[in-house]
Design a protein around this motif. Structure first.
Motif, PDB file in Angstrom:
ATOM      1  N   ASN A   1       6.489   1.350   3.374  1.00 18.40           N
ATOM      2  CA  ASN A   1       5.506   1.266   2.298  1.00 18.40           C
ATOM      3  C   ASN A   1       6.161   1.296   0.929  1.00 18.40           C
ATOM      4  O   ASN A   1       5.639   0.715  -0.022  1.00 18.40           O
ATOM      5  CB  ASN A   1       4.465   2.368   2.448  1.00 18.40           C
ATOM      6  CG  ASN A   1       3.491   2.046   3.557  1.00 18.40           C
ATOM      7  OD1 ASN A   1       2.741   1.086   3.466  1.00 18.40           O
ATOM      8  ND2 ASN A   1       3.508   2.822   4.622  1.00 18.40           N
TER       9      ASN A   1
ATOM     10  N   ILE B   1       6.943  -2.265   0.005  1.00 20.21           N
ATOM     11  CA  ILE B   1       5.753  -2.979  -0.480  1.00 20.21           C
ATOM     12  C   ILE B   1       5.446  -2.554  -1.911  1.00 20.21           C
ATOM     13  O   ILE B   1       5.184  -3.394  -2.780  1.00 20.21           O
ATOM     14  CB  ILE B   1       4.548  -2.708   0.443  1.00 20.21           C
ATOM     15  CG1 ILE B   1       4.806  -3.315   1.824  1.00 20.21           C
ATOM     16  CG2 ILE B   1       3.264  -3.268  -0.170  1.00 20.21           C
ATOM     17  CD1 ILE B   1       3.806  -2.885   2.878  1.00 20.21           C
TER      18      ILE B   1
ATOM     19  N   VAL C   1       5.293  -4.992  -5.302  1.00 26.54           N
ATOM     20  CA  VAL C   1       4.099  -5.144  -6.153  1.00 26.54           C
ATOM     21  C   VAL C   1       4.403  -4.673  -7.572  1.00 26.54           C
ATOM     22  O   VAL C   1       3.982  -5.317  -8.544  1.00 26.54           O
ATOM     23  CB  VAL C   1       2.894  -4.396  -5.545  1.00 26.54           C
ATOM     24  CG1 VAL C   1       1.698  -4.430  -6.489  1.00 26.54           C
ATOM     25  CG2 VAL C   1       2.510  -4.998  -4.198  1.00 26.54           C
TER      26      VAL C   1
ATOM     27  N   LYS D   1      -2.345  -3.887  -1.570  1.00 24.14           N
ATOM     28  CA  LYS D   1      -2.051  -5.250  -1.117  1.00 24.14           C
ATOM     29  C   LYS D   1      -3.284  -6.144  -1.236  1.00 24.14           C
ATOM     30  O   LYS D   1      -3.160  -7.306  -1.622  1.00 24.14           O
ATOM     31  CB  LYS D   1      -1.561  -5.219   0.334  1.00 24.14           C
ATOM     32  CG  LYS D   1      -0.156  -4.706   0.460  1.00 24.14           C
ATOM     33  CD  LYS D   1       0.355  -4.480   1.863  1.00 24.14           C
ATOM     34  CE  LYS D   1      -0.219  -5.273   2.964  1.00 24.14           C
ATOM     35  NZ  LYS D   1       0.324  -4.968   4.293  1.00 24.14           N
TER      36      LYS D   1
ATOM     37  N   GLN E   1      -3.509  -9.554  -3.935  1.00 24.66           N
ATOM     38  CA  GLN E   1      -3.585 -10.930  -3.416  1.00 24.66           C
ATOM     39  C   GLN E   1      -4.378 -11.830  -4.316  1.00 24.66           C
ATOM     40  O   GLN E   1      -5.230 -11.613  -4.994  1.00 24.66           O
ATOM     41  CB  GLN E   1      -4.176 -10.944  -2.021  1.00 24.66           C
ATOM     42  CG  GLN E   1      -3.239 -10.341  -1.034  1.00 24.66           C
ATOM     43  CD  GLN E   1      -3.806 -10.360   0.382  1.00 24.66           C
ATOM     44  OE1 GLN E   1      -4.959 -10.737   0.588  1.00 24.66           O
ATOM     45  NE2 GLN E   1      -3.016  -9.945   1.340  1.00 24.66           N
TER      46      GLN E   1
ATOM     47  N   ARG F   1      -2.531  -0.294   1.591  1.00 22.51           N
ATOM     48  CA  ARG F   1      -3.413  -1.361   2.104  1.00 22.51           C
ATOM     49  C   ARG F   1      -4.332  -1.861   0.992  1.00 22.51           C
ATOM     50  O   ARG F   1      -4.501  -3.066   0.796  1.00 22.51           O
ATOM     51  CB  ARG F   1      -4.226  -0.847   3.297  1.00 22.51           C
ATOM     52  CG  ARG F   1      -4.975  -1.933   4.045  1.00 22.51           C
ATOM     53  CD  ARG F   1      -5.684  -1.412   5.283  1.00 22.51           C
ATOM     54  NE  ARG F   1      -4.813  -0.643   6.161  1.00 22.51           N
ATOM     55  CZ  ARG F   1      -4.952   0.679   6.420  1.00 22.51           C
ATOM     56  NH1 ARG F   1      -5.943   1.354   5.900  1.00 22.51           N
ATOM     57  NH2 ARG F   1      -4.114   1.286   7.211  1.00 22.51           N
TER      58      ARG F   1
END
Length: 124
Positions: free
Chosen positions: A33, A36, A40, A120, A124, A117
């Motif tokens: 994580n 990720i 971002v 993300k 998007q 989650r």
């Protein structure tokens, strides 16, 4: 009867091998994580520097805080800050304390996963 005992021993050994200690799966989840989150953050650095009140920026901050909390829960579970520097994990010997800390670690990791989650989805 002996083949049954051998089979049982085999399955118990396989189960022990297949189920890593809780701190290892927590560590791996935290690291995954973090990758990720870093990605971002890099993608939105300019936008968040210009306007930190954007929803994505707020979610990045939440994810960073959740990541730090999960790391702290892992360090507490493993018994020392030296764990982060590579020392082995040494959970408390007291079964009740170990269970309490394990439960807190699970909650911290679960919260991190949920926030990542959400992050993300927003990104998007």
């Amino acid at each position: 009867m002996k083949p049954l005992a051998i089979l049982l021993a085999f399955w118990l050994a396989l189960l022990a091998w297949a189920c890593p200690p809780p701190h290892e799966s927590a560590r791996d989840t935290i690291a995954f994580n973090k990758g990720i989150l870093d990605s971002v953050q890099a993608d939105y650095l300019e936008k968040c520097t210009a306007n930190p009140e954007q929803r994505i920026c707020q979610e990045i901050n939440r994810a960073g805080n959740a990541h730090n909390l999960a790391i702290q829960a892992l360090i507490v579970y493993c018994g020392s800050p030296e764990f982060e520097a590579g020392a082995p994990c040494t959970p408390p010997a007291n079964k009740e304390v170990r269970k309490q800390l394990h439960d807190k670690l699970k909650v911290a990791v679960k919260n991190l996963q949920e926030i990542i989650r959400n992050l993300k989805e927003i990104a998007q």
